[in-house]
Design a protein around this motif. Structure first.
Motif, mmCIF file in Angstrom:
data_model
loop_
_atom_site.group_PDB
_atom_site.id
_atom_site.type_symbol
_atom_site.label_atom_id
_atom_site.label_comp_id
_atom_site.label_asym_id
_atom_site.label_seq_id
_atom_site.Cartn_x
_atom_site.Cartn_y
_atom_site.Cartn_z
ATOM 1 N N ASP A 279 1.529 -32.210 -11.329
ATOM 2 C CA ASP A 279 1.692 -32.947 -10.079
ATOM 3 C C ASP A 279 1.117 -32.096 -8.953
ATOM 4 O O ASP A 279 1.604 -31.012 -8.669
ATOM 5 C CB ASP A 279 3.169 -33.234 -9.826
ATOM 6 C CG ASP A 279 3.393 -33.882 -8.468
ATOM 7 O OD1 ASP A 279 2.473 -34.580 -7.989
ATOM 8 O OD2 ASP A 279 4.477 -33.689 -7.891
ATOM 9 N N PHE A 280 0.044 -32.578 -8.323
ATOM 10 C CA PHE A 280 -0.605 -31.841 -7.241
ATOM 11 C C PHE A 280 -0.498 -32.597 -5.921
ATOM 12 O O PHE A 280 -1.294 -32.400 -5.009
ATOM 13 C CB PHE A 280 -2.074 -31.596 -7.574
ATOM 14 C CG PHE A 280 -2.283 -30.854 -8.867
ATOM 15 C CD1 PHE A 280 -1.658 -29.645 -9.092
ATOM 16 C CD2 PHE A 280 -3.102 -31.371 -9.862
ATOM 17 C CE1 PHE A 280 -1.837 -28.947 -10.281
ATOM 18 C CE2 PHE A 280 -3.298 -30.683 -11.051
ATOM 19 C CZ PHE A 280 -2.664 -29.468 -11.257
ATOM 20 N N GLY A 281 0.508 -33.454 -5.805
ATOM 21 C CA GLY A 281 0.603 -34.337 -4.644
ATOM 22 C C GLY A 281 0.905 -33.630 -3.345
ATOM 23 O O GLY A 281 0.630 -34.172 -2.274
ATOM 24 N N GLN A 282 1.496 -32.428 -3.405
ATOM 25 C CA GLN A 282 1.856 -31.741 -2.174
ATOM 26 C C GLN A 282 0.909 -30.590 -1.846
ATOM 27 O O GLN A 282 1.213 -29.776 -0.975
ATOM 28 C CB GLN A 282 3.298 -31.232 -2.257
ATOM 29 C CG GLN A 282 4.339 -32.338 -2.188
ATOM 30 C CD GLN A 282 5.721 -31.802 -1.884
ATOM 31 O OE1 GLN A 282 6.019 -30.634 -2.049
ATOM 32 N NE2 GLN A 282 6.600 -32.691 -1.426
ATOM 33 N N THR A 283 -0.218 -30.514 -2.525
ATOM 34 C CA THR A 283 -1.181 -29.473 -2.194
ATOM 35 C C THR A 283 -1.843 -29.780 -0.852
ATOM 36 O O THR A 283 -1.850 -30.919 -0.378
ATOM 37 C CB THR A 283 -2.271 -29.356 -3.276
ATOM 38 O OG1 THR A 283 -2.871 -30.648 -3.475
ATOM 39 C CG2 THR A 283 -1.673 -28.874 -4.586
ATOM 40 N N LYS A 284 -2.395 -28.748 -0.252
ATOM 41 C CA LYS A 284 -3.005 -28.885 1.068
ATOM 42 C C LYS A 284 -4.144 -29.902 1.045
ATOM 43 O O LYS A 284 -4.895 -29.999 0.074
ATOM 44 C CB LYS A 284 -3.536 -27.523 1.528
ATOM 45 C CG LYS A 284 -4.111 -27.510 2.936
ATOM 46 C CD LYS A 284 -4.645 -26.141 3.298
ATOM 47 C CE LYS A 284 -5.203 -26.119 4.722
ATOM 48 N NZ LYS A 284 -6.346 -27.019 4.893
ATOM 49 N N PHE A 285 -4.268 -30.661 2.130
ATOM 50 C CA PHE A 285 -5.327 -31.667 2.212
ATOM 51 C C PHE A 285 -6.705 -31.009 2.311
ATOM 52 O O PHE A 285 -6.842 -29.873 2.769
ATOM 53 C CB PHE A 285 -5.113 -32.604 3.414
ATOM 54 C CG PHE A 285 -4.997 -31.904 4.739
ATOM 55 C CD1 PHE A 285 -6.116 -31.433 5.413
ATOM 56 C CD2 PHE A 285 -3.764 -31.727 5.338
ATOM 57 C CE1 PHE A 285 -6.021 -30.804 6.637
ATOM 58 C CE2 PHE A 285 -3.647 -31.100 6.576
ATOM 59 C CZ PHE A 285 -4.777 -30.642 7.224
ATOM 60 N N ASP A 286 -7.732 -31.741 1.870
ATOM 61 C CA ASP A 286 -9.108 -31.268 1.969
ATOM 62 C C ASP A 286 -9.665 -31.561 3.361
ATOM 63 O O ASP A 286 -9.380 -32.607 3.957
ATOM 64 C CB ASP A 286 -9.992 -31.954 0.926
ATOM 65 C CG ASP A 286 -9.674 -31.494 -0.484
ATOM 66 O OD1 ASP A 286 -9.352 -30.310 -0.655
ATOM 67 O OD2 ASP A 286 -9.751 -32.327 -1.415
ATOM 68 N N ASN A 287 -10.476 -30.637 3.857
ATOM 69 C CA ASN A 287 -11.097 -30.806 5.177
ATOM 70 C C ASN A 287 -12.389 -31.616 5.042
ATOM 71 O O ASN A 287 -13.481 -31.062 4.945
ATOM 72 C CB ASN A 287 -11.378 -29.446 5.804
ATOM 73 C CG ASN A 287 -10.116 -28.713 6.174
ATOM 74 O OD1 ASN A 287 -9.063 -29.309 6.382
ATOM 75 N ND2 ASN A 287 -10.195 -27.401 6.262
ATOM 76 N N ALA A 288 -12.251 -32.929 5.021
ATOM 77 C CA ALA A 288 -13.421 -33.799 4.881
ATOM 78 C C ALA A 288 -14.313 -33.701 6.121
ATOM 79 O O ALA A 288 -13.824 -33.570 7.246
ATOM 80 C CB ALA A 288 -12.982 -35.240 4.669
ATOM 81 N N ILE A 289 -15.631 -33.752 5.904
ATOM 82 C CA ILE A 289 -16.598 -33.655 6.997
ATOM 83 C C ILE A 289 -17.671 -34.724 6.829
ATOM 84 O O ILE A 289 -17.779 -35.370 5.775
ATOM 85 C CB ILE A 289 -17.272 -32.262 7.032
ATOM 86 C CG1 ILE A 289 -18.099 -32.043 5.750
ATOM 87 C CG2 ILE A 289 -16.253 -31.167 7.229
ATOM 88 C CD1 ILE A 289 -18.961 -30.796 5.780
ATOM 89 N N LEU A 290 -18.462 -34.928 7.881
ATOM 90 C CA LEU A 290 -19.670 -35.738 7.780
ATOM 91 C C LEU A 290 -20.733 -34.863 7.131
ATOM 92 O O LEU A 290 -21.318 -33.985 7.774
ATOM 93 C CB LEU A 290 -20.124 -36.209 9.156
ATOM 94 C CG LEU A 290 -21.458 -36.967 9.209
ATOM 95 C CD1 LEU A 290 -21.412 -38.227 8.354
ATOM 96 C CD2 LEU A 290 -21.837 -37.304 10.644
#
Length: 802
Positions: free
Chosen positions: A277-288
Motif C-alpha cells: 500500500d503506497f497510498g500515503q507516499t509523498k505526491f509527485d511534483n508534476a510539471i509542464l
C-alpha cells in the motif's frame, strides 16, 4: 633550557603522531544485567566500562582537539541482544544547546550525537545512528558516495539535558547491524558530536579532511565475543482505509497487507511486501514537460528506498519503473483506434502484487543483493460509440522485474561489482536484459582512485537490438589540490530503460576537472572550494558536438556560517541537440551560450533563514535568453513550530523547441515560457514521536508560440508560415497534504492524511496568476482522507510471552 625545550617539542610531536596517525581502540564490556534506556546512565556496570574520549574537530578547523569544557565521554556495553552506548556531552553553556524537535530523519537546528558502526571493519559501509538533543532519531546506511536516510532501523534512545550538558543512552539491537560470524568481533567504530550553535563537528577517531575517504578513518571496537544473536524475524502488518471524493463521485477503499523482515543470518536479510500500500507516499511534483524525455520522479515508496545501497550500484535501477506507468502509452493506443472508438479509462500506474529483496555481505567482503517484484496485468477501457459497448485491452502484461548484484570489497577501500537487471513481460511485449561490470580501485592511502565500467543491454522486441556503454576515469582524491579526468562511450542502441533510466546514447565523452580547497578556516572563510571543469560530448554517427562546456564552481561558507555558491558555465562552440527533434537521425542547432547561477544561504542557526538564488542564461541568438529567481525563507517560531515558504520563477524568452510532426516535416516553434512554483511547508511537533505536517504546492506554467519553423536536414530552422495549429500550452497543478503521525511504539505508526489535489491542462494561455488560481480551484479537485496503522512485531518478544 634549550634541551628541555627540544625534549618538550619531541614529546608533543610523538603525542601528535599517536593522536592523529593511529586508530584508537575501545573495548566493549560484556553484561548480563538489564540496562534501562532512560538517558540517566545510573546502572553500576557503566562505571567499569572503558571510555572513549579526547574528541578531535572534523570541521571546520580540522584536527583541533575539543576544549575541556566541551569534553565528551562514550562507553559501550553488550549482551546477546544488542550493544548499549552511553555518552556524556559536557557543555559550559547548557542553556544554549540547540534542540529543535523534528520528524524522524530530519536533523533540524539541534545538537547531535552519532555512532558509526562498520561490522566488517572493511572501510566500505557504515551503519550510522544519530540522536538529537531533542531526542529525535536519525539513521542511515553510508558509503563514500552517499548517505541513505531512507533506511530505518528499530533501535532505542533517550536523552537528558543536565546542568553540565546533555546525556545520551542508546540500545542498538544486532538486528539493526550486519557483521561476520566470527567468535571475536572487530568492528570499525567512530563517534561524532555536533555542536550546532558553533557549527562544529568532532569525532572520536580523527578524520583527516585532506584524505577523500572518511569511513576507513574509523577507530576500532573490540571485546565483543561469543554472542548468541536471537532470530531476526519481524512482521509489520498494516491496515489502511481511504475515502475519496471528487465531482465524479466518491469511493471507499480498505487495504491490508504485511511487510516481513527476516535475518537469514547475521549478515543477510530478506525483506518482502505482500499486497503493498503506497497510498500515503509523498505526491509527485508534476510539471509542464516539453522536453523529449519523460519526467523523472523521486522514489517515495519505503520498500524501494530503504536499504537499496547495493542495488544502486551501476545506476541500472530506476525503481519507479516497478508499478509505474503502463508500457503502452495512451497516445500510441489512441492512434490505433477507429474513429468510432474512444478511451474511457486509462490507468496512470500499474499495481505491484508483491516484492522481495535479499541483501547482505559475507565475512570475506562479498555483497550479494537480489531484488524481485511482480506487477499485475493491467487494462485500458475502450468504448465503441456505434455499438455502445465497452471492451478492455492490455496496456501492461504481467511483468517480472529482477536485479542481482555481486559486489566484492577488498583492501578496505576498493570493489569490483557485477550487476544484472532483467525485465520479463508475458505475451508479445518486449523483454530486456542488462549486465554491468564495475570497478572502483583506491590506493592504500586513499590518495588516488581508478574507476570504470562496461555495460551491455539486450532488448527482445519486434526487432531485437543490443548496445553497450563503457567508461574509465582517474582522480586524485586527497590534499588541497585535486584533479581527475574520464572518458566514456555509449553505442547507438544502448538501452537500459525497462528497469533503469537513461536519456542519452550514441556519443562519446571526455571530461576533466581540477579543484582547490582549504582544510582549515581562514580570516574570511570557514570552508572554500574552487573547481574548474571541461566537458565534451560528440555524436558517434555525425561527429557533431553535442556538449562543449567550460565551467567554474565556487562554494564557500563565511565565518558567520552563511553559504555562498557561484556557477559559471560557458559553451563557446556551436552544438547540436540530437533528441529534441523526436526523430532518430535528426538534430537541431544550438547557439553558443553562457549560464550563471548564484546562491546565498543564511546561517540556519538563526530563527529566520533565507535562500536567494538568481540564474541567467544568455544565448548567442538575438533576443533569446532565460532568467530565473528562487527565494526560500523559513521561520522557526520555537523548537516545535516552524513554517517555510519558497517561490521559484523562470522566464524563457524566444525559446525554441519541437511542437509537432506535419506530414514529413518536423515543426519547431519560437515561444515564450513562464514557470511559477510556490511551496509551503509547516511542522508542529507535539513531542519527538508525534508531529503534524503541512505540505502545499502550486505550479503554473505556460508556453506561448509566436513563430513556427521547419527543421532542415542540416539541423537549422527555416520559417514556416503555413503551419497554423494551436500548440500553446497552459498547465496548473495543485497539491495539499495535511498529516498527523504518531510513532506509538518502536517501528509502529499511526498516520492520518488529508490530501487535496487537482491538475488542469489547456491550449488557451492565461497569463494572470489570479485567474489560473481560480481555474484550478474551480476545477474537479479530488479530496482523500486516509488512516493507516502499521504495527511492528518482534518474533522474539512474542516467543518470550508464550
Amino acid at each position: 633550557m634549550a634541551k628541555h625545550i627540544y625534549l618538550s617539542l619531541l614529546f608533543l610531536i610523538i603525542c601528535s603522531i599517536n593522536t592523529f596517525g593511529q586508530k584508537k581502540t575501545l573495548q566493549a564490556k560484556s553484561i548480563t544485567e538489564n540496562i534501562t534506556i532512560d538517558g540517566k546512565i545510573n546502572e553500576q556496570i557503566w562505571e567499569s566500562a572503558s571510555v572513549a574520549t579526547d574528541f578531535i574537530m572534523f570541521e571546520p578547523d580540522n584536527g583541533k582537539p575539543i576544549s575541556n569544557d566541551k569534553k565528551t565521554e562514550v562507553k559501550v556495553l553488550y549482551d546477546n541482544d544488542a550493544i548499549y552506548i552511553s555518552a556524556m556531552l559536557y557543555d559550559n553553556e547548557p542553556n544554549k544547546i540547540q534542540k529543535e524537535t523534528t520528524n524522524r530523519d530530519v536533523f533540524g537546528v539541534s545538537d547531535h550525537f552519532s555512532v558509526y558502526i562498520n561490522g566488517f571493519n572493511d572501510g566500505q559501509q557504515d551503519f550510522r545512528f544519530f540522536v538529537s538533543a531533542a531526542g529525535v532519531q536519525m539513521d542511515c546506511l553510508a558509503t563514500e558516495d552517499y548517505e541513505d536516510f531512507t533506511w530505518d532501523a528499530i533501535w532505542d534512545s533517550e536523552v537528558t539535558i543536565t546542568e553540565f550538558g546533555w546525556v545520551v543512552e542508546m540500545k542498538i539491537p544486532y538486528a539493526a547491524l550486519r557483521f561476520s560470524k566470527a567468535d571475536k568481533q572487530t568492528w570499525g567504530l567512530n563517534f561524532m558530536r555536533e555542536i550546532k550553535r558553533d557549527v562544529q563537528k568532532y569525532t572520536w577517531n580523527r578524520i583527516d579532511t585532506k584524505i577523500g575517504a572518511v569511513i576507513p578513518q574509523a577507530g576500532i571496537l573490540q571485546g565483543i565475543e561469543s554472542i548468541q544473536t536471537p532470530t531476526r524475524l519481524f512482521l509489520i502488518p498494516y491496515t489502511s482505509a481511504y475515502y475519496q471524493q471528487s465531482d465524479i463521485g466518491s469511493d471507499r477503499t480498505f487495504k491490508a497487507g504485511l511487510d516481513i523482515k527476516y535475518g537469514i543470518n547475521d549478515s543477510f536479510t530478506l525483506d518482502a511486501i505482500l499486497v503493498p500500500d503506497f497510498g500515503q507516499t509523498k505526491f509527485d511534483n508534476a510539471i509542464l514537460n516539453l522536453l523529449p524525455f519523460e519526467q523523472r520522479f523521486e522514489e517515495n515508496r519505503p520498500f524501494f528506498t530503504e536499504g537499496t545501497d547495493l542495488f544502486s550500484k551501476g545506476g541500472l535501477l530506476y525503481s519507479r519503473r516497478i508499478g509505474g506507468s503502463p508500457i503502452v502509452e495512451r497516445e500510441n493506443l489512441e492512434a490505433q483506434l477507429s474513429p468510432n472508438q474512444e478511451i474511457t479509462d486509462f490507468p496512470s500506474t500499474v499495481d505491484v502484487i508483491n516484492a522481495v529483496k535479499i541483501s547482505g555481505r559475507t565475512a570475506k567482503g562479498l555483497g550479494i543483493g537480489f531484488l524481485n517484484a511482480v506487477s499485475e496485468k493491467t487494462y485500458a477501457t475502450i468504448f465503441d460509440t456505434t455499438t455502445k459497448t465497452a471492451s478492455k485491452t492490455v496496456v501492461q502484461s504481467l511483468t517480472n522485474y529482477n536485479m542481482l548484484v555481486l559486489d566484492q570489497r577488498f583492501n578496505q577501500n576498493s570493489s569490483v561489482t557485477f550487476v544484472n537487471a532483467n525485465t520479463t513481460r508475458n505475451g508479445g511485449f518486449r523483454d530486456a536484459n542488462v549486465s554491468a561490470l564495475l570497478f572502483d580501485l583506491n590506493t592504500k592511502s586513499n590518495t588516488y582512485n581508478l574507476y570504470g565500467d562496461f555495460k551491455y543491454s539486450s532488448i527482445n522486441t519486434i526487432e531485437d537490438y543490443d548496445g553497450f556503454k563503457t567508461e574509465i576515469g582517474f582522480e586524485k582524491t586527497s590534499g588541497q589540490y585535486r584533479y581527475g579526468f574520464s572518458g566514456k562511450y555509449l553505442s547507438e542502441n544502448y538501452d537500459v530503460n525497462d528497469l533503469g533510466i537513461n536519456f542519452y546514447s550514441n556519443y562519446h565523452n571526455a571530461y576533466g576537472h581540477a579543484s582547490y580547497r582549504i582544510v582549515n578556516p581562514t580570516k574570511i572563510f570557514n570552508t572554500f572550494r574552487l573547481n574548474e571543469y571541461v566537458n565534451f560530448e560528440i555524436d558517434n554517427t555525425s561527429g557533431k558536438l553535442q556538449t562543449g562546456a567550460f565551467g567554474t564552481e565556487i562554494r564557500a561558507t563565511t565565518l558567520g556560517n552563511d553559504s555562498l555558491e557561484l556557477l559559471f558555465e560557458l559553451t563557446p562552440l556551436k552544438t547540436f541537440d540530437f533528441y529534441e527533434p523526436r526523430e532518430y537521425g535528426r538534430y537541431v542547432f544550438l547557439p553558443e551560450r553562457m549560464i550563471t547561477i548564484l546562491n546565498f544561504t543564511s546561517n540556519d542557526n538563526n530563527p529566520f533563514t533565507l535562500i536567494i538564488q538568481p540564474t541567467f542564461t544568455k544565448y548567442n541568438e538575438s533576443g533569446r535568453n532565460n532568467y530565473g529567481f528562487y527565494l526560500g525563507s523559513k521561520y522557526r517560531f520555537n523548537d516545535k513550530f516552524s513554517l517555510a515558504f519558497a517561490s521559484e520563477y523562470t522566464k524563457m524568452i524566444n525559446d525554441r523547441g519541437w511542437v509537432a510532426f506535419d506530414d514529413t516535416e518536423i515543426v519547431f516553434a519560437e515561444r515564450n515560457r513562464e514557470i511559477l512554483q510556490n511551496d509551503l511547508t509547516g511542522k508542529y511537533s507535539l513531542n519527538n514521536k508525534m508531529t503534524i505536517n503541512l505540505t502545499a504546492r502550486y505550479y503554473w506554467s505556460y508556453s506561448k508560440n509566436h513563430e513556427f519553423f521547419t527543421l532542415q536536414n542540416s539541423g537549422y530552422l527555416t520559417p514556416n508560415s503555413s503551419y497554423a495549429q494551436n500548440k500553446d500550452r497552459n498547465f496548473n497543478s495543485w497539491n495539499f497534504d495535511l498529516s498527523y503521525s504518531w510513532w506509538f511504539a518502536p517501528g509502529s505508526e499511526i498516520s492520518i492524511l488529508y490530501r487535496n489535489y487537482g491538475l488542469q491542462r489547456s491550449d488557451i494561455v492565461e497569463k494572470r496568476v489570479s485567474k489560473n488560481l481560480d481555474n484550478i480551484f474551480n476545477s474537479d479537485l479530488t479530496n482523500v482522507l486516509s488512516v493507516s496503522i502499521r504495527y511492528f512485531i518482534d518474533y522474539n518478544s512474542v516467543k518470550n510471552k508464550f
